[in-house]
Design an enzyme around this catalytic site. Structure first.
Site, PDB file in Angstrom:
ATOM      1  N   ASP A  73     -50.330   8.579  22.951  1.00  0.00           N
ATOM      2  CA  ASP A  73     -50.690   7.993  24.428  1.00  0.00           C
ATOM      3  C   ASP A  73     -49.383   8.423  25.248  1.00  0.00           C
ATOM      4  OD1 ASP A  73     -50.851   6.783  26.914  1.00  0.00           O
ATOM      5  OD2 ASP A  73     -51.354   4.688  26.057  1.00  0.00           O
TER       6      ASP A  73
ATOM      7  N   TYR B 148     -42.966  -4.972  20.143  1.00  0.00           N
ATOM      8  CA  TYR B 148     -44.125  -4.664  20.488  1.00  0.00           C
ATOM      9  C   TYR B 148     -44.223  -3.520  21.395  1.00  0.00           C
ATOM     10  CZ  TYR B 148     -48.867  -4.304  22.118  1.00  0.00           C
ATOM     11  OH  TYR B 148     -50.030  -3.953  22.552  1.00  0.00           O
TER      12      TYR B 148
ATOM     13  N   LYS C 206     -49.951   0.093  21.003  1.00  0.00           N
ATOM     14  CA  LYS C 206     -50.613  -0.168  19.570  1.00  0.00           C
ATOM     15  C   LYS C 206     -50.764   1.240  19.032  1.00  0.00           C
ATOM     16  CE  LYS C 206     -54.121  -1.486  21.443  1.00  0.00           C
ATOM     17  NZ  LYS C 206     -53.261  -0.938  22.662  1.00  0.00           N
TER      18      LYS C 206
HETATM   19  C1  F6R Z   1     -52.911  -0.533  26.172  1.00  0.00           C
HETATM   20  C2  F6R Z   1     -53.785  -1.731  26.224  1.00  0.00           C
HETATM   21  C3  F6R Z   1     -53.893  -2.532  27.277  1.00  0.00           C
HETATM   22  C4  F6R Z   1     -52.602  -3.091  27.868  1.00  0.00           C
HETATM   23  C5  F6R Z   1     -52.814  -4.196  29.102  1.00  0.00           C
HETATM   24  C6  F6R Z   1     -51.501  -4.617  29.832  1.00  0.00           C
HETATM   25  O1  F6R Z   1     -53.368   0.434  25.063  1.00  0.00           O
HETATM   26  O2  F6R Z   1     -54.550  -2.061  25.115  1.00  0.00           O
HETATM   27  O3  F6R Z   1     -54.840  -3.757  26.991  1.00  0.00           O
HETATM   28  O4  F6R Z   1     -51.863  -3.795  27.006  1.00  0.00           O
HETATM   29  O5  F6R Z   1     -53.639  -3.352  29.832  1.00  0.00           O
HETATM   30  O6  F6R Z   1     -50.943  -3.529  30.040  1.00  0.00           O
HETATM   31  P1  F6R Z   1     -49.111  -3.394  30.781  1.00  0.00           P
HETATM   32  O7  F6R Z   1     -48.436  -4.434  30.061  1.00  0.00           O
HETATM   33  O8  F6R Z   1     -48.756  -2.128  30.771  1.00  0.00           O
HETATM   34  O9  F6R Z   1     -49.645  -4.101  32.077  1.00  0.00           O
HETATM   35 MG    MG Z   2     -51.873   3.278  27.079  1.00  0.00          MG
HETATM   36 MG    MG Z   3     -54.521   3.815  23.556  1.00  0.00          MG
END
Ligand code: F6R
Ligand code: MG
Ligand code: MG
Length: 382
Positions: A27, A244, A247
């Protein structure tokens, strides 16, 4: 440089005639948010791989995406863990990161955890599944690519496909599969691996496969001749980085037919939308929904987690395909069930088992909350 003159700097150079199928993914920036892939990133990858094909480093390639993950599907004769192949993929992901930065895409370079390449892409952030084999008279393979989930997501389908005669009739009927398969299982916490033979050690195997956040199937081998049948990407980004970070959104390669599970037996392994980890913020369980490529665009609560399946016939290393298998209406019921399960799980909000267990939250909020409340938990009298 022609194949014969090139020397692999590292990795396992395959025996003459062997082809290597590598799927390397990362990603490097989402569009919009973490939903899907900007076409400009696909173009960067196409250009990079085209150059590698022209220089004869690659035999063939395809670029795909599942959600916000850029997937490089490559065939070559450099063997698994070839430094040259991994470096080329790394450079493409870095070029993709630069493009994502220019376009102000979301979380540009998310999976690029190292500043520079060092020998092998594993451990640097991107995920990688690769296998070498002598191409059979006809070589049908399926590449599964998932988003918003982790490598343990393939444990259940892989067990079904290679271990369960209620899924795979060939285990009963085809003499060359009747002896069963060996599963190579990783313990990502202790960093150990174990080979378990199915069906004899099936119950032992299930002790581990049933705990997919820790134990993950790395590869599967046919027992009658040791041929590789499947391999998955098994890197866990969150553990690798010590905290973390996104993923893993894993990939899986399965060889099919003529002594391996039929195409339809491999796909059947995904007909039940089982619960996997990785939905919203990598912190929730949700059903794994098989979808066509055009629907590989997680939306609701950033999900639910999904998986696509691209089928190819190899033709002396050339990739004939893809066939977008999960676009088939015979998976409509699976999707309907997945959406019902998604709705049911969502109603739990921040409660387990929708939210992952506390142990998984060690990588996110738990330490901060514990710190903040230090001293507020009073010991109770016995
Ligand atoms: C990323 C994912 C999303 C993010 C969520 C919060 O692969 O699964 O669910 O974890 O959109 O993203 P941030 O922390 O970047 O605002
Ligand atoms: Mg992403
Ligand atoms: Mg992804």
């Amino acid at each position: 440089m022609p194949q014969s003159k090139r020397k692999a700097k590292s990795g396992t150079k395959p025996k003459e005639k062997e082809i290597t199928l590598s799927v390397i993914k990362a990603d490097v920036g989402g569009f919009v948010g973490h939903a899907t892939m900007h076409p400009a990133l696909m173009k960067v990858a196409e250009r990079g791989l085209q150059t590698a094909k022209k220089s004869k480093l690659l035999v063939d390639f395809r670029v795909a995406h599942c959600g916000d993950d850029l997937e490089l599907i490559m065939t070559h004769r450099e063997g698994v863990e070839s430094e040259e192949i991994h470096k080329m993929a790394w450079d493409i992901f870095m070029a993709g990161t630069r493009k994502a930065q220019q376009l102000k895409l979301y979380a540009a370079g998310q999976d690029m955890l190292a500043d520079s390449f060092s020998g092998n892409i594993k451990g640097l952030g991107p995920g990688c599944a690769e296998m070498s084999f002598v191409e059979r008279k006809s070589e049908p393979v399926i590449i599964f690519m998932a988003d918003k989930t982790s490598p343990g997501a393939y444990n259940l389908p892989l067990f079904r496909i290679f271990g369960d005669p209620f899924n795979t009739a060939g285990l009963v009927i085809d003499p060359s599969m009747h002896g069963g398969f060996t599963f190579l299982v990783l313990d990502v916490l202790e960093n150990t691996e174990v080979r378990l033979s199915c069906p004899e050690e099936m119950y032992d195997l299930l002790v581990f496969l049933g705990a997919p956040s820790r134990y993950m199937v790395h590869s599967v081998y046919r027992k009658s001749d040791g041929e590789i049948g499947a391999t998955a990407s098994t890197q866990r980004l969150n553990l690798m980085a010590g905290r973390y970070v996104g993923k893993d959104d894993p990939v899986l390669i399965i060889r099919t037919q003529s002594g391996f599970p039929a195409v339809g037996e491999a796909l059947e392994g995904f007909a039940f939308p089982h619960l996997v980890e990785g939905w919203m913020r990598g912190s929730h369980h949700g059903p794994l929904m098989p979808v066509s490529s055009k629907d590989a665009q997680p939306t609701r609560f950033d999900g639910p987690p999904r998986v696509i399946a691209h089928g190819f016939q190899l033709n002396n290393g050339s990739l004939e395909g893809p066939v977008d298998f999960f676009g088939d209406p015979s998976f409509d019921l699976t999707r309907q069930k997945a959406n019902e399960i998604a709705e049911y799980m969502r109603r739990h909000g921040p409660f387990e088992p929708h939210r992952l267990p506390l142990s998984e939250m060690e990588y996110t909020t738990l330490p901060q909350v514990k710190n903040k409340l230090e001293g507020r938990f009073k010991k109770l009298q016995d």
